[in-house]
Motif scaffolding. Structure first.
Motif, short mmCIF file in Angstrom:
data_model
loop_
_atom_site.label_atom_id
_atom_site.label_comp_id
_atom_site.label_asym_id
_atom_site.label_seq_id
_atom_site.Cartn_x
_atom_site.Cartn_y
_atom_site.Cartn_z
N ALA A 548 1.14 -1.99 -0.14
CA ALA A 548 0.25 0.23 0.53
C ALA A 548 0.93 1.29 0.06
O ALA A 548 0.41 1.87 -0.43
N ALA A 549 2.21 1.33 0.46
CA ALA A 549 2.77 2.30 0.70
C ALA A 549 3.58 2.91 -0.62
O ALA A 549 3.75 3.93 -1.16
N VAL A 550 3.78 1.57 -1.19
CA VAL A 550 4.04 1.50 -2.91
C VAL A 550 3.30 2.32 -3.87
O VAL A 550 3.71 3.57 -4.23
N THR A 551 2.30 1.73 -3.35
CA THR A 551 1.02 2.45 -4.51
C THR A 551 0.76 4.04 -4.39
O THR A 551 0.99 4.19 -4.88
N ASN A 552 0.58 4.55 -2.68
CA ASN A 552 0.96 5.78 -2.70
C ASN A 552 2.08 5.98 -2.76
O ASN A 552 1.19 8.00 -3.26
N ALA A 553 2.76 5.80 -2.91
CA ALA A 553 4.27 6.65 -3.36
C ALA A 553 4.01 6.79 -4.77
O ALA A 553 3.79 7.76 -5.49
N TRP A 559 1.25 12.58 -9.13
CA TRP A 559 0.39 14.21 -9.01
C TRP A 559 1.24 15.22 -8.68
O TRP A 559 1.16 16.59 -9.03
N LEU A 560 3.09 14.80 -8.54
CA LEU A 560 3.08 16.07 -8.68
C LEU A 560 4.48 16.09 -9.60
O LEU A 560 4.00 17.14 -10.20
N ALA A 561 3.80 14.73 -10.95
CA ALA A 561 4.90 15.36 -11.99
C ALA A 561 4.10 15.83 -13.31
O ALA A 561 4.14 16.46 -14.54
N GLY A 562 2.55 16.46 -12.16
CA GLY A 562 1.81 16.73 -13.98
C GLY A 562 2.02 18.40 -14.10
O GLY A 562 3.18 18.89 -13.82
N ASN A 563 1.78 18.98 -15.21
CA ASN A 563 1.65 20.89 -15.68
C ASN A 563 1.36 20.92 -14.31
O ASN A 563 2.48 21.66 -14.15
N THR A 564 0.37 20.82 -13.43
CA THR A 564 0.24 21.53 -12.83
C THR A 564 0.21 20.88 -11.50
O THR A 564 -0.69 20.04 -11.38
N PRO A 565 1.02 20.48 -10.67
CA PRO A 565 1.20 19.68 -9.37
C PRO A 565 0.32 19.81 -8.47
O PRO A 565 -0.35 21.13 -8.05
N ASN A 566 -0.68 18.78 -8.35
CA ASN A 566 -2.08 18.92 -7.22
C ASN A 566 -1.03 18.33 -5.80
O ASN A 566 -1.19 17.27 -5.59
N LEU A 567 -0.73 19.79 -5.67
CA LEU A 567 -0.24 19.31 -4.27
C LEU A 567 -0.91 18.74 -2.76
O LEU A 567 -0.56 18.04 -2.31
N ALA A 570 -1.11 14.87 -3.22
CA ALA A 570 0.25 14.37 -3.43
C ALA A 570 0.13 14.22 -2.04
O ALA A 570 0.77 13.84 -0.98
N ARG A 571 -0.14 15.36 -0.76
CA ARG A 571 0.17 15.38 0.49
C ARG A 571 -0.89 14.37 1.45
O ARG A 571 -0.21 13.48 2.07
N ALA A 573 -1.62 11.54 -0.83
CA ALA A 573 -0.78 10.15 -0.52
C ALA A 573 0.21 10.26 0.16
O ALA A 573 0.48 9.06 0.63
N ALA A 574 0.94 11.32 0.68
CA ALA A 574 2.34 11.22 1.40
C ALA A 574 1.48 10.58 3.01
O ALA A 574 2.10 9.91 2.81
N MET A 575 0.48 11.33 3.39
CA MET A 575 -0.02 10.57 4.41
C MET A 575 -0.25 9.47 4.78
O MET A 575 0.10 8.70 6.07
N ARG A 576 -0.80 9.01 3.46
CA ARG A 576 -1.22 7.37 3.38
C ARG A 576 -0.03 6.30 3.75
O ARG A 576 -0.08 5.84 3.97
N ILE A 577 0.95 7.35 3.35
CA ILE A 577 1.99 6.41 3.17
C ILE A 577 2.61 6.06 4.44
O ILE A 577 3.24 5.12 4.93
N VAL A 578 2.99 7.29 5.25
CA VAL A 578 3.62 7.20 6.67
C VAL A 578 2.23 6.60 7.36
O VAL A 578 2.67 5.43 8.39
N LYS A 579 0.82 7.11 7.35
CA LYS A 579 -0.01 5.46 8.18
C LYS A 579 0.36 4.19 7.93
O LYS A 579 0.44 3.32 8.80
N ASP A 580 0.80 3.70 6.29
CA ASP A 580 1.47 2.13 5.84
C ASP A 580 2.15 1.65 6.46
O ASP A 580 2.89 0.64 7.36
#
Length: 756
Positions: A548-553, A559-567, A570-571, A573-580
């Motif tokens: 789950a952490a890899v998927t969320n990463a 979300w960060l690689a887009g023309n307009t990063p969706n912060l 992305a935040r 997804a990062a919080m889900r990585i921390v939780k996992d």
């Protein structure tokens, strides 16, 4: 001695009285003669007047004085009145006849008057005597009545016609009857006799009336006012012509005497019973005559018959040969100096048994100065035997105390050692004298002194109740001993003391520690083995949060690689990585904790939380076999004091056993875990399944070491689990479910107790 000496004055007095009467009569006659002569009365008239004087003198005086005066009167008639006058010669025969007639008449009249006077005097004397007799009789009757009243004794007379012919006033008072109603009949008398005594009295009176003789009865009467009196009635028969015509007798009211007699008998009975109960007899000894008086208990102590007359020889016959000389010397000295004595000696009974007696005597002297002794004889055989038994017991206790290979201490209420046996002093490296008088806490390990002081104080508060504890003591050389102490406080005259028995358990503690270490190692092996069995499930459980952490990463990168990063995304997804990552770390931490090897540590543990942790670890294993897990955990359960790892091991063993029991069964597979408060300050945890159930006919063996139903099982899981639960003060058991499956129950104490 002159028997008539008393009569002479009386005769002389009578003579002079006659002389005085004669003189009085002569003087009266002279005066009368002078008067008659002067009046020149004739001889006949003068003779009549002379007769009056003679009659009066006969009435007032004696016959002799009247006769003398008569002769003088005859002379006066012849000399002064018969011619020739002044001459005793009488010339006229008529005058001679007249004078002679006068003399005869005066003699006859004087004699008659004197006789009448004597008869009158005798009649008056008889009347006076009768009056005096009547007065004396009345006085005697009054004295008798007063005496009967004082002595409460009445008299009676009874006719054969069934009637009383006499009842004294005291009889009426005794029987409570009214004298105005007359003497009572025989039937009335019997009606007053107490119903329990009536037949006996009637038979006695009937026998007396037929046979005569005397009788002496004691019976009770019931007065009209209900008062009961005790009567002593005795009488005798009166015979006339050989036939019993009446009976006479007396009644005594002996109620007070009877009450006193009964009270005396009751007190004598109390005294005799008290002497029997206390094995104490009494005696009296008059030294001058050697006479002795013994109570019944004294006869029993010496084992002589009551009819035997007690003597000094009989006493000496019973005394033990070894004590005879001393006893005889004491008796002889007492008879000479008249002082109190106190003596103990032995008696040899006819059957050969031996008694110990204690004799105490007090000297007294009666009014004549005779020496008497009043004393008591106490059978102290039982006391002597008790003293001997106590002495032997003390010797045995002293031998046990001084030679027993157990440390014994006697401590006073202040905590000082008042006695210690040689073994106890030796075990601590001291001499006995070095410990006596010192504070007992001085030999305890410093850390244990407070607990030891508290335990000794508790013993003093609960006198007679034993208490045990374990502690450490320090030898004189500084080495430490582990001991198990059992103590009890006992009362003494000068205050309670604490008896402490100490057992050296140093080797036992070492063995116990080695066993505990071996058990911990075995528990570690069991945990490792169990974890080895769960490797796939645990890997799956850890892999899930990592994947789950890899998927969320990857999502975060997109979300960060887009023309307009969706912060924002992305935040998230990062919080889900921390939780996992945290979840994976917690799983690994729990696994490491189960593999950890160390000393068990007690702490406050939330049992429901431990259950949840084990469900998290074993959820994948349950899902692998399609087993549903359901929990019913009570809220606000108190925490228990225990080792968290050991409790986790117990629950993991029970859950794994349930999973193993259900993985091959058909139908519903459900694991139910409950926690609740069972009362009595205990928690109840149950683990129930719908598996194969307990092995038939072997359900009582599942907790035995090395017993297993698994092909690859060690047979130690349930045994270790029960050992862990019992070490926490709880209990673990199992039972079959209906229609299938098994339930395991464990209780744990919820109350936090201070460990001594």
């Amino acid at each position: 001695m002159n028997l008539f000496a008393g009569r002479r004055p009386q005769n002389l007095h009578g003579f002079w009285r006659v002389v005085a009467q004669c003189l009085s009569g002569s003087v009266a006659l002279a005066l009368l003669t002078f008067v008659c002569f002067r009046l020149q009365l004739n001889p006949a008239t003068t003779a009549c007047l002379y007769l009056i004087v003679i009659v009066l003198l006969s009435l007032l005086g004696s016959f002799l004085s009247a006769a003398v005066v008569s002769l003088i009167a005859v002379g006066c008639l012849a000399y002064y009145f018969a011619p020739p006058i002044f001459s005793f010669r009488v010339s006229d025969p008529v005058n001679v006849a007249a004078i002679a007639a006068f003399w005869i008449a005066s003699a006859v009249i004087g004699g008659l008057v004197y006789r009448v006077r004597r008869l009158a005097e005798e009649a008056l004397s008889e009347i006076e005597d009768r009056t005096r007799a009547e007065d004396a009789l009345k006085k005697s009757e009054a004295y008798l009545a007063h005496a009967q009243q004082l002595t409460k004794a009445g008299s009676w007379a009874y006719e054969r016609a069934d009637n009383y012919e006499y009842w004294s006033a005291e009889m009426f008072r005794i029987f409570g009857l009214d004298p105005l109603e007359g003497y009572p009949s025989g039937d009335l008398f019997l009606s007053l006799v107490h119903a329990e005594d009536r037949q006996r009295v009637e038979e006695a009176f009937t026998q007396h009336s037929l046979q005569g003789g005397t009788f002496d009865l004691k019976y009770r009467i019931v007065r009209s006012d209900g008062q009961i009196r005790v009567i002593r009635d005795f009488g005798t028969a009166v015979f006339e012509d050989g036939v019993v015509t009446r009976s006479v007798g007396a009644c005594l009211d002996v109620t007070e005497q009877e009450n006193l007699t009964q009270e005396l008998q009751r007190r004598e009975a109390y005294l005799a019973e008290a002497q029997r109960l206390s094995d104490t007899g009494s005696f009296g000894w008059r030294v001058s005559t050697g006479e002795k008086h013994w109570s019944e208990e004294t006869f029993r102590i010496f084992q002589y018959d009551r009819t035997t007359k007690p003597t000094m020889e009989l006493v000496l016959q019973r005394i033990h040969p070894e004590d005879v000389a001393h006893a005889k010397q004491t008796f002889e000295r007492a008879s000479q100096d008249g002082k109190d004595f106190d003596l103990e000696y032995r008696l040899v009974m006819p059957d050969g048994s031996v008694k110990h007696v204690h004799v105490v005597a007090h000297a007294e002297r009666d009014e004549s100065g005779e020496l008497e002794y009043v004393g008591a004889v106490m059978d102290v055989t039982a006391a002597k035997r008790a003293e001997e038994a106590l002495r032997q017991s003390e010797e045995q206790w002293r031998d046990v105390f001084e030679n027993n290979p157990t440390m014994y201490f006697m401590v006073d209420a202040a905590g000082k050692v008042i006695a210690v046996n040689p073994f106890g002093a030796e075990q601590l490296g001291y001499n006995v004298d070095e410990l006596v008088g010192q504070p007992v806490l001085g030999v305890f390990y410093e850390v244990d002194r407070e607990a030891a002081e508290r335990n000794v104080a508790l013993c003093l508060e609960q006198i007679g109740r034993a208490k045990s504890w374990e502690a450490r003591k320090v030898r004189k050389d500084g080495t430490v001993l582990s001991v198990r102490e059992t103590a009890k406080a006992v009362p003494r005259a000068n205050g309670p003391i604490v008896l402490i028995a100490c057992e050296d358990i140093t080797d036992h503690k070492r063995a116990e520690e080695a066993l505990r270490q071996a058990q911990a190692d075995l528990e570690q092996v069991n945990r490792v083995t169990t974890m080895g069995e769960l490797t796939a499930s645990l890997a799956h459980e850890v892999n899930q949060p990592i994947a789950a952490a890899v998927t969320n990463a990857n999502t975060c990168l997109r979300w960060l690689a887009g023309n307009t990063p969706n912060l924002k995304e992305a935040r998230a997804a990062a919080m889900r990585i921390v939780k996992d990552g945290t979840r994976a770390g917690e799983i690994i931490s729990r696994i490491r904790l189960l593999f950890k090897k160390g000393t068990p540590e007690r702490e406050l543990v939330d049992v429901s939380e431990v259950i949840r942790e084990m469900i998290v670890l074993l959820r994948s294993e349950a899902m692998r076999y399609s087993i549903s897990v359901r929990t019913e955990l009570a809220e606000d359960l108190p925490q228990v004091l225990g080792d968290r790892v050991q409790l986790q091991q117990v629950l993991m063993n029970l859950i794994m056993n349930s999973i193993d029991a259900m993985k091959d069964v058909e139908g519903t597979r459900e694991l139910v875990i409950k926690s609740q408060n069972s009362g009595n300050e205990h928690l109840l945890v149950s683990v129930s399944d719908t598996g194969v159930g307990l092995p038939p006919h072997q359900a009582d063996q599942i907790f035995n070491a090395f017993f297993t139903t698994k092909p690859d099982g060690t047979g130690m899981g349930l045994r270790i689990s029960r050992s862990i639960v019992e070490s926490h003060g709880g209990r673990l058991w199992a039972d079959d479910n209906t229609p299938r499956g098994a339930s395991f129950y464990l209780t744990l104490p919820a109350k936090i107790e201070t460990l001594e």
